[in-house]
Enzyme design. Structure first.
Site, PDB file in Angstrom:
ATOM      1  N   ASP A 181     -18.110   9.847  -6.132  1.00 15.18           N
ATOM      2  CA  ASP A 181     -18.347   8.340  -6.001  1.00 15.18           C
ATOM      3  C   ASP A 181     -18.487   7.832  -4.763  1.00 15.18           C
ATOM      4  O   ASP A 181     -17.672   6.833  -4.453  1.00 15.18           O
ATOM      5  CB  ASP A 181     -17.098   7.838  -6.825  1.00 15.18           C
ATOM      6  CG  ASP A 181     -17.302   6.400  -7.538  1.00 15.18           C
ATOM      7  OD1 ASP A 181     -18.791   5.920  -7.463  1.00 15.18           O
ATOM      8  OD2 ASP A 181     -16.399   5.571  -7.539  1.00 15.18           O
ATOM      9  N   VAL A 185      -6.622  -4.147  -6.857  1.00  9.16           N
ATOM     10  CA  VAL A 185      -5.922  -3.612  -6.094  1.00  9.16           C
ATOM     11  C   VAL A 185      -4.927  -4.732  -5.104  1.00  9.16           C
ATOM     12  O   VAL A 185      -5.330  -5.714  -4.819  1.00  9.16           O
ATOM     13  CB  VAL A 185      -6.584  -2.920  -4.963  1.00  9.16           C
ATOM     14  CG1 VAL A 185      -5.748  -2.194  -3.960  1.00  9.16           C
ATOM     15  CG2 VAL A 185      -7.441  -1.597  -5.722  1.00  9.16           C
ATOM     16  N   LYS A 204      -2.853   0.090  -6.657  1.00  8.27           N
ATOM     17  CA  LYS A 204      -4.091  -0.087  -7.692  1.00  8.27           C
ATOM     18  C   LYS A 204      -3.152  -0.196  -8.915  1.00  8.27           C
ATOM     19  O   LYS A 204      -2.700   0.976  -9.427  1.00  8.27           O
ATOM     20  CB  LYS A 204      -5.048   1.050  -7.303  1.00  8.27           C
ATOM     21  CG  LYS A 204      -6.565   0.918  -8.248  1.00  8.27           C
ATOM     22  CD  LYS A 204      -7.253   1.836  -8.027  1.00  8.27           C
ATOM     23  CE  LYS A 204      -8.562   1.541  -8.407  1.00  8.27           C
ATOM     24  NZ  LYS A 204      -9.633   2.758  -7.733  1.00  8.27           N
TER      25      LYS A 204
HETATM   26  N1  ATP Z   1      -6.222   1.518   0.175  1.00  7.34           N
HETATM   27  C1  ATP Z   1      -6.837   0.132   0.395  1.00  7.34           C
HETATM   28  N2  ATP Z   1      -6.272  -0.582   1.415  1.00  7.34           N
HETATM   29  C2  ATP Z   1      -7.052  -1.955   1.528  1.00  7.34           C
HETATM   30  N3  ATP Z   1      -7.945  -2.388   0.369  1.00  7.34           N
HETATM   31  C3  ATP Z   1      -8.094  -1.793  -0.579  1.00  7.34           C
HETATM   32  C4  ATP Z   1      -7.728  -0.534  -0.908  1.00  7.34           C
HETATM   33  N4  ATP Z   1      -8.211   0.202  -2.047  1.00  7.34           N
HETATM   34  C5  ATP Z   1      -8.831  -0.618  -2.212  1.00  7.34           C
HETATM   35  N5  ATP Z   1      -9.077  -1.940  -1.575  1.00  7.34           N
HETATM   36  C6  ATP Z   1      -9.880  -3.092  -1.783  1.00  7.34           C
HETATM   37  O1  ATP Z   1      -9.789  -3.084  -3.261  1.00  7.34           O
HETATM   38  C7  ATP Z   1     -11.188  -3.244  -3.836  1.00  7.34           C
HETATM   39  C8  ATP Z   1     -11.247  -2.597  -5.229  1.00  7.34           C
HETATM   40  O2  ATP Z   1     -11.024  -1.418  -5.031  1.00  7.34           O
HETATM   41  P1  ATP Z   1     -11.057  -0.334  -6.206  1.00  7.34           P
HETATM   42  O3  ATP Z   1     -10.925   1.037  -5.759  1.00  7.34           O
HETATM   43  O4  ATP Z   1     -10.454  -0.903  -7.333  1.00  7.34           O
HETATM   44  O5  ATP Z   1     -12.733  -0.479  -6.899  1.00  7.34           O
HETATM   45  P2  ATP Z   1     -14.023  -0.014  -6.207  1.00  7.34           P
HETATM   46  O6  ATP Z   1     -13.942   1.183  -5.519  1.00  7.34           O
HETATM   47  O7  ATP Z   1     -14.504  -1.383  -5.269  1.00  7.34           O
HETATM   48  O8  ATP Z   1     -14.806  -0.035  -7.313  1.00  7.34           O
HETATM   49  P3  ATP Z   1     -14.947   0.864  -8.566  1.00  7.34           P
HETATM   50  O9  ATP Z   1     -13.629   0.940  -8.989  1.00  7.34           O
HETATM   51  O10 ATP Z   1     -15.940   0.139  -9.685  1.00  7.34           O
HETATM   52  O11 ATP Z   1     -15.387   2.143  -8.176  1.00  7.34           O
HETATM   53  C9  ATP Z   1     -11.888  -2.440  -2.691  1.00  7.34           C
HETATM   54  O12 ATP Z   1     -13.528  -2.938  -2.454  1.00  7.34           O
HETATM   55  C10 ATP Z   1     -11.321  -3.041  -1.447  1.00  7.34           C
HETATM   56  O13 ATP Z   1     -11.729  -4.264  -1.074  1.00  7.34           O
END
Ligand code: ATP
Length: 504
Positions: free
Chosen positions: A129, A24, A39
């Site tokens: 989730d 992300v 993402k």
């Molecule tokens: N909209 C957003 N604004 C700010 N930071 C974000 C946002 N979305 C994700 N992040 C950051 O990016 C990280 C990775 O997000 P992502 O959704 O790819 O994975 P996750 O939910 O942590 O894990 P998984 O995909 O295994 O469920 C998050 O933990 C957060 O720190």
């Protein structure tokens, strides 16, 4: 009405985080002049992409104060870009690295997540989730659920080519058993998340993820220990009923006395979590996140610029900026909103730390681990470990001082160094902090072993590692095989490993 997007309208900057399926990034939307989070998912199979796109389009119609806005998505090259609202404090899991949250903060977070779940469940949707990593926090302390639906669709698609899809610690027993499941699965995951926020990790982490799928359905349901309030413990019990019909709904839980506790939480309380996290990052010397490098530039960057753990091979340049640039970046982001006072506090504390790097800030978790350690057997174990460590350090000290004829100042500096070593393992009895130090040593030694600066290598590494590194190099050159650790080397290279070992 949904907007059409193209990659050209976004200027991608810092990496915000990595998940199981992608990375992300923070980005500027050059048309709306707003910041968004993007993402990027590496997708090899394009046949299911239409399904995912439809899902995201559906998500973009999901508008609620406690749900992250999804603006849309498009495909560029072999990547799917998902455009979403940017929440500048990151996820609860990010902030949790600095220590567990207080009950009132947990109540506030659960209350907000329940609002989102109530909305979703009423409209016939299941999140599937819920976990701290999917609860994001905005600059005004607002709490928003993320990854709704997307994770499920994508894991279905990606699991066709990956053996590992997601982590089961938050999964309801009925989901694991492949029984028919309903919106109540989200309530179970919320209960597990509440425990995660209270202890810093979900229950059953002593088991590997493939083992935990057998443990969860066995029961009994996880619960909080007696150190927590009656209200909190009951709230968790209401979420974690094995029997789905006994498990509370989001509406019922919103009326639970525990949720009232969080109503008094203010923006400053949430921003203090960021303050604590920044100090913690500084304390452990966390480096700035890598900057985004467009795909076109990849070929210009040699292999050594690859982020090893990234699934997007070759996407990221290792950033040479130090921790201060991360902090500056975090603060500038927030300076536009009305959180001025708190940000000033954060800036001040960061400034102080910069001026006085020796300032002794050890992030303390809201749970006092010293207090929790009442078990006399455990206390004795602690004492024995500390004594043994002091004995070993004293032996090391006397060997070094007799061998190298120390000056007074060298002597003093070694004493300081010894004390810091003892402190790093015994000042905070929480295993997670200790673990960080041992991980730090391990990675530090590995990194130095890989540097091409031979002088630095000789300066930092003991002879043992240097000899081993030379052997690894020779092994790679002769066999063309990659050998990255002692075990492979011993298995493939030396006929009598135990004898070889005696040389050092
Ligand atoms: N909209 C957003 N604004 C700010 N930071 C974000 C946002 N979305 C994700 N992040 C950051 O990016 C990280 C990775 O997000 P992502 O959704 O790819 O994975 P996750 O939910 O942590 O894990 P998984 O995909 O295994 O469920 C998050 O933990 C957060 O720190």
């Amino acid at each position: 009405m949904s907007r059409k997007f193209s990659a050209d309208q976004f200027h991608l900057s810092t990496e915000l985080g990595k998940g199981s399926f992608g990375v992300v990034y923070l980005a500027d939307d050059l048309i709306t002049h707003k910041q968004v989070a993007i993402k990027q998912l590496d997708l090899e199979q394009t046949d299911d992409l239409l399904e995912v796109q439809k899902e995201i389009l559906m998500l973009s119609t999901c508008i609620h104060d406690n749900i992250t806005r999804y603006y849309g998505c498009f495909i560029k090259g072999h990547k799917l870009w998902i455009i979403m609202e940017f929440l500048s404090l990151g996820s609860c899991a990010d902030l949790l690295t600095a220590g567990p949250f207080s009950e009132s903060i947990i109540s506030y977070i659960c209350g907000n997540v329940l609002n989102a779940l109530d909305y979703l469940h009423d409209s016939g949707k299941i999140h599937r989730d819920i976990k701290a990593a999917n609860i994001l926090i905005g600059s005004n302390g607002e709490i928003k659920l993320a990854d709704f639906g997307v994770a499920t669709q994508l894991s279905n698609i990606l699991s066709k080519r990956l053996t590992f899809a997601g982590t089961p610690y938050w999964m309801a027993p009925e989901v694991i058993k492949h029984e028919e499941y309903s919106f109540k699965a989200d309530i179970w995951s919320l209960g597990i998340t509440a425990i995660e926020l209270a202890y810093g990790r979900p229950p059953l982490t002593e088991f590997k993820s493939y083992e935990v799928i057998f443990e969860i359905p066995k029961g009994p349901s996880p619960s909080l220990d007696s150190g927590f309030s009656e209200e909190f413990r009951d709230f968790v019990n209401c979420c974690l009923k094995m029997d789905i019909s006994d498990r509370y709904t989001a509406k019922q839980l919103l009326l639970h006395p525990f949720i009232k506790i969080g109503k008094k939480i203010k923006k400053i309380d949430i921003l203090n979590l960021l303050d604590k996290k920044l100090k913690w990052d500084l304390e452990i010397g966390k480096k700035a996140k890598p900057k985004y490098v467009p795909t076109e530039l990849r070929s210009e960057n040699s292999n050594k610029n690859k982020s090893k753990s990234s699934s997007n091979k070759g996407d990221l340049l290792n950033n040479s900026n130090d921790i201060h640039s991360t902090i500056k970046w975090d603060l500038t982001l927030d300076q536009n909103d009305d959180g001025g006072d708190t940000l000033k506090n954060i800036t001040e504390s960061v400034k102080q730390l910069n001026m006085n790097p020796k300032m002794n800030i050890v992030p303390q978790s809201p749970l006092n681990y010293d207090e929790k350690l009442k078990d006399p057997i455990q206390e004795q174990k602690e004492l024995d470990m500390k004594k043994e460590m002091i004995v070993i350090l004293n032996q090391t000290f006397s060997k070094v001082s007799s061998k190298y004829n120390l000056t007074t100042s060298q002597y003093d500096q070694l004493v300081d160094f010894e004390n810091q070593l003892i402190d790093s393992f015994f000042m905070n009895k929480d295993d997670r902090y200790r673990d960080i130090f041992s991980k730090f040593y391990k990675i530090f030694i590995k990194r130095v072993m890989r540097t091409e600066n031979e002088d630095l290598k000789k300066l930092v590494l003991p002879k043992y590692y240097l000899s081993e590194e030379a052997e690894l190099k020779q092994f790679r050159e002769l066999t063309g095989k990659k050998a990255d650790n002692k075990q492979i080397l011993r298995e493939e290279w030396t006929p009598e490993p135990s004898n070889r070992h005696k040389n050092y």
